[in-house]
Motif scaffolding. Structure first.
Motif, mmCIF file in Angstrom:
data_model
loop_
_atom_site.group_PDB
_atom_site.id
_atom_site.type_symbol
_atom_site.label_atom_id
_atom_site.label_comp_id
_atom_site.label_asym_id
_atom_site.label_seq_id
_atom_site.Cartn_x
_atom_site.Cartn_y
_atom_site.Cartn_z
ATOM 1 N N LEU A 1 0.800 -1.233 0.000
ATOM 2 C CA LEU A 1 0.000 0.000 0.000
ATOM 3 C C LEU A 1 0.833 1.283 0.000
ATOM 4 C CD1 LEU A 1 -3.175 -0.743 2.162
ATOM 5 C CD2 LEU A 1 -2.865 -0.870 -0.303
ATOM 6 N N SER A 2 2.136 1.158 -0.316
ATOM 7 C CA SER A 2 2.935 2.370 -0.478
ATOM 8 C C SER A 2 3.035 2.777 -1.946
ATOM 9 C CB SER A 2 4.342 2.169 0.096
ATOM 10 O OG SER A 2 5.100 1.281 -0.710
ATOM 11 N N TYR A 3 2.365 1.998 -2.816
ATOM 12 C CA TYR A 3 2.415 2.297 -4.249
ATOM 13 C C TYR A 3 1.174 1.883 -5.031
ATOM 14 C CZ TYR A 3 3.592 -2.701 -4.719
ATOM 15 O OH TYR A 3 3.583 -4.067 -4.652
ATOM 16 N N GLN A 4 0.337 1.012 -4.476
ATOM 17 C CA GLN A 4 -0.785 0.476 -5.240
ATOM 18 C C GLN A 4 -1.960 1.439 -5.406
ATOM 19 O OE1 GLN A 4 0.676 -1.206 -2.633
ATOM 20 N NE2 GLN A 4 0.756 -3.405 -3.015
ATOM 21 N N THR A 5 -2.131 2.388 -4.501
ATOM 22 C CA THR A 5 -3.361 3.187 -4.503
ATOM 23 C C THR A 5 -3.405 4.233 -5.606
ATOM 24 O OG1 THR A 5 -2.402 4.639 -2.816
ATOM 25 C CG2 THR A 5 -3.819 2.833 -2.053
ATOM 26 N N SER A 6 -2.237 4.749 -6.005
ATOM 27 C CA SER A 6 -2.190 5.718 -7.109
ATOM 28 C C SER A 6 -0.746 5.910 -7.552
ATOM 29 C CB SER A 6 -2.780 7.069 -6.696
ATOM 30 O OG SER A 6 -1.915 7.749 -5.816
ATOM 31 N N THR A 7 -0.590 6.406 -8.762
ATOM 32 C CA THR A 7 0.754 6.695 -9.261
ATOM 33 C C THR A 7 1.427 7.764 -8.410
ATOM 34 O OG1 THR A 7 0.088 6.113 -11.504
ATOM 35 C CG2 THR A 7 2.074 7.438 -11.273
ATOM 36 N N GLU A 8 0.645 8.744 -7.948
ATOM 37 C CA GLU A 8 1.205 9.819 -7.132
ATOM 38 C C GLU A 8 1.761 9.281 -5.817
ATOM 39 O OE1 GLU A 8 -1.760 9.927 -8.672
ATOM 40 O OE2 GLU A 8 -1.104 11.318 -10.260
ATOM 41 N N VAL A 9 1.022 8.360 -5.212
ATOM 42 C CA VAL A 9 1.499 7.740 -3.974
ATOM 43 C C VAL A 9 2.784 6.956 -4.238
ATOM 44 C CG1 VAL A 9 0.980 5.958 -2.260
ATOM 45 C CG2 VAL A 9 -0.755 7.653 -2.847
ATOM 46 N N ALA A 10 2.830 6.234 -5.347
ATOM 47 C CA ALA A 10 4.017 5.463 -5.704
ATOM 48 C C ALA A 10 5.225 6.362 -5.903
ATOM 49 C CB ALA A 10 3.754 4.638 -6.962
ATOM 50 N N ILE A 11 5.022 7.489 -6.583
ATOM 51 C CA ILE A 11 6.116 8.441 -6.801
ATOM 52 C C ILE A 11 6.640 8.961 -5.466
ATOM 53 C CG2 ILE A 11 6.683 10.739 -7.681
ATOM 54 C CD1 ILE A 11 4.758 10.155 -10.008
ATOM 55 N N GLY A 12 5.734 9.321 -4.574
ATOM 56 C CA GLY A 12 6.142 9.814 -3.266
ATOM 57 C C GLY A 12 6.924 8.785 -2.477
ATOM 58 N N SER A 13 6.458 7.548 -2.492
ATOM 59 C CA SER A 13 7.131 6.488 -1.730
ATOM 60 C C SER A 13 8.490 6.152 -2.324
ATOM 61 C CB SER A 13 6.250 5.230 -1.714
ATOM 62 O OG SER A 13 5.006 5.485 -1.094
ATOM 63 N N ALA A 14 8.532 5.969 -3.639
ATOM 64 C CA ALA A 14 9.787 5.613 -4.294
ATOM 65 C C ALA A 14 10.810 6.747 -4.176
ATOM 66 C CB ALA A 14 9.538 5.276 -5.760
ATOM 67 N N GLY A 15 10.345 7.964 -4.352
ATOM 68 C CA GLY A 15 11.237 9.108 -4.219
ATOM 69 C C GLY A 15 11.798 9.235 -2.819
ATOM 70 N N LYS A 16 10.962 8.990 -1.825
ATOM 71 C CA LYS A 16 11.406 9.046 -0.423
ATOM 72 C C LYS A 16 12.492 8.002 -0.162
ATOM 73 C CE LYS A 16 9.432 8.764 4.284
ATOM 74 N NZ LYS A 16 9.861 10.074 4.810
ATOM 75 N N ILE A 17 12.312 6.809 -0.711
ATOM 76 C CA ILE A 17 13.306 5.752 -0.540
ATOM 77 C C ILE A 17 14.647 6.163 -1.134
ATOM 78 C CG2 ILE A 17 13.968 3.453 -1.371
ATOM 79 C CD1 ILE A 17 11.071 2.577 -0.906
ATOM 80 N N LEU A 18 14.631 6.626 -2.373
ATOM 81 C CA LEU A 18 15.889 6.990 -3.019
ATOM 82 C C LEU A 18 16.552 8.188 -2.347
ATOM 83 C CD1 LEU A 18 15.046 4.889 -5.116
ATOM 84 C CD2 LEU A 18 15.684 6.498 -6.911
ATOM 85 N N LYS A 19 15.755 9.187 -1.954
ATOM 86 C CA LYS A 19 16.311 10.389 -1.322
ATOM 87 C C LYS A 19 16.918 10.088 0.050
ATOM 88 C CE LYS A 19 13.908 14.233 -1.355
ATOM 89 N NZ LYS A 19 14.821 15.232 -1.947
ATOM 90 N N GLU A 20 16.261 9.234 0.834
ATOM 91 C CA GLU A 20 16.679 9.040 2.217
ATOM 92 C C GLU A 20 17.658 7.889 2.428
ATOM 93 O OE1 GLU A 20 13.484 9.017 5.027
ATOM 94 O OE2 GLU A 20 12.489 10.764 4.131
ATOM 95 N N THR A 21 17.710 6.941 1.495
ATOM 96 C CA THR A 21 18.543 5.756 1.724
ATOM 97 C C THR A 21 19.816 5.717 0.883
ATOM 98 O OG1 THR A 21 17.530 4.361 0.009
ATOM 99 C CG2 THR A 21 16.443 4.431 2.177
ATOM 100 N N GLY A 22 19.811 6.388 -0.260
ATOM 101 C CA GLY A 22 20.946 6.282 -1.160
ATOM 102 C C GLY A 22 20.909 5.044 -2.037
ATOM 103 N N ALA A 23 19.803 4.301 -1.995
ATOM 104 C CA ALA A 23 19.638 3.146 -2.879
ATOM 105 C C ALA A 23 19.515 3.616 -4.326
ATOM 106 C CB ALA A 23 18.397 2.339 -2.480
ATOM 107 N N GLN A 24 19.753 2.699 -5.261
ATOM 108 C CA GLN A 24 19.729 3.059 -6.677
ATOM 109 C C GLN A 24 18.424 2.738 -7.380
ATOM 110 O OE1 GLN A 24 22.288 1.178 -5.362
ATOM 111 N NE2 GLN A 24 23.946 2.662 -5.357
ATOM 112 N N ALA A 25 17.559 1.916 -6.779
ATOM 113 C CA ALA A 25 16.336 1.485 -7.467
ATOM 114 C C ALA A 25 15.328 0.974 -6.463
ATOM 115 C CB ALA A 25 16.655 0.401 -8.501
ATOM 116 N N VAL A 26 14.092 0.829 -6.917
ATOM 117 C CA VAL A 26 13.032 0.233 -6.108
ATOM 118 C C VAL A 26 12.478 -0.993 -6.836
ATOM 119 C CG1 VAL A 26 12.387 2.419 -5.026
ATOM 120 C CG2 VAL A 26 11.209 1.685 -7.117
ATOM 121 N N LYS A 27 11.805 -1.841 -6.092
ATOM 122 C CA LYS A 27 11.107 -2.997 -6.654
ATOM 123 C C LYS A 27 9.656 -2.953 -6.221
ATOM 124 C CE LYS A 27 11.682 -7.304 -5.082
ATOM 125 N NZ LYS A 27 10.284 -7.719 -4.710
#
Length: 255
Positions: free
Chosen positions: A86-112
């Motif tokens: 439920l961090s990405y399924q409800t809407s594209t906007e929610v997915a963008i926010g979640s994925a962006g937060k992961i990359l910005k805060e963790t330094g990871a290179q990608a999401v799954k």
């Protein structure tokens, strides 16, 4: 450190992708020093580390917390982080926010993310469009446990066609790789041959372009071992014996 672009060259060069999961600094450092190509901060940490019954309770903040620790231990491997339920399924906007937060805060290179055609294709396309690399995941998708259970997927002709269509659609949407979990080996081979991007199998046979395991399963740390996951050592028994030996020495005044 391999980039997403470099990882895409593994398949045409006939090089297999070695992937494992990590949930903390120590495990991540060991995997990285051992030469693993890709480290997945998977939502399996919900069960392995946090003691949940399945992956559903895991929150975005929890996986970010662990991904930060993993990043501190990695110098070479590509880090991919799961998007929790439920961090990405409800809407594209929610997915963008979640994925962006992961990359910005963790330094990871990608999401799954889990799921294929048609539900997740537009989301993958939009994430890729704005510069967020995405790995797909089809077959057995643990976040759908209440709908699918943990049984092998892709056994009927209809399901096979659906999974093939999903894989093709995810590639067209821009996914750089796709995890194929617990599907028949011949189906995984067919999907792998149809795609130009790499497939990474887990319980999907040897004909994928790479393999991933939950590291706790590989090390024999889990009580409930999946039928398709090979344990290369029984650390659960080794650790228990070490603790018992230590306890005996302390009790006998030798510690």
């Amino acid at each position: 450190m391999p980039t997403v672009r470099q990882l895409l060259q593994y398949k045409p060069n006939g090089k297999q992708i070695v992937a494992l999961t990590a949930w903390d600094f120590a495990i991540a450092q060991i995997l990285d020093e051992a030469g693993v190509d890709l480290i997945l901060v998977g939502d399996s940490l919900a069960m392995v580390t946090l003691g949940y019954e399945n992956t559903l309770p895991l929150t975005l903040d929890e996986i970010i917390h662990h991904a930060k620790a993993v990043k501190r231990g990695v110098k070479h491997a590509l880090i991919v982080v799961d998007l929790p339920f439920l961090s990405y399924q409800t809407s594209t906007e929610v997915a963008i926010g979640s994925a962006g937060k992961i990359l910005k805060e963790t330094g990871a290179q990608a999401v799954k993310l889990e799921g294929g055609h048609p539900a997740m294709v537009a989301t993958v396309a939009r994430l890729v469009e704005i510069g967020i690399p995405v790995m797909g995941h089809i077959g057995l998708t643990p976040q759908s446990v209440h709908q699918l259970g943990y049984r092998q997927q892709g056994q009927s002709e209809t399901d096979r066609e659906r999974l093939i269509a999903s894989a093709v659609a995810l590639e067209a949407a821009g996914a750089f790789a796709i995890v194929l979990e617990h599907i028949p080996a011949d189906l995984a081979k067919s999907i792998s041959q149809k795609l130009s991007i790499p497939t990474i199998g887990i319980g999907a046979g040897a004909d994928c372009d790479g393999q991933v395991l939950v590291t706790a399963d590989l090390l024999g740390l889990t009580q409930r071992q999946p039928p398709f996951a090979k344990a290369y050592v029984n650390l659960r028994a080794t650790i228990a014996q070490a603790v018992q030996d230590y306890s005996a020495e302390v009790k006998e005044g030798r510690g």
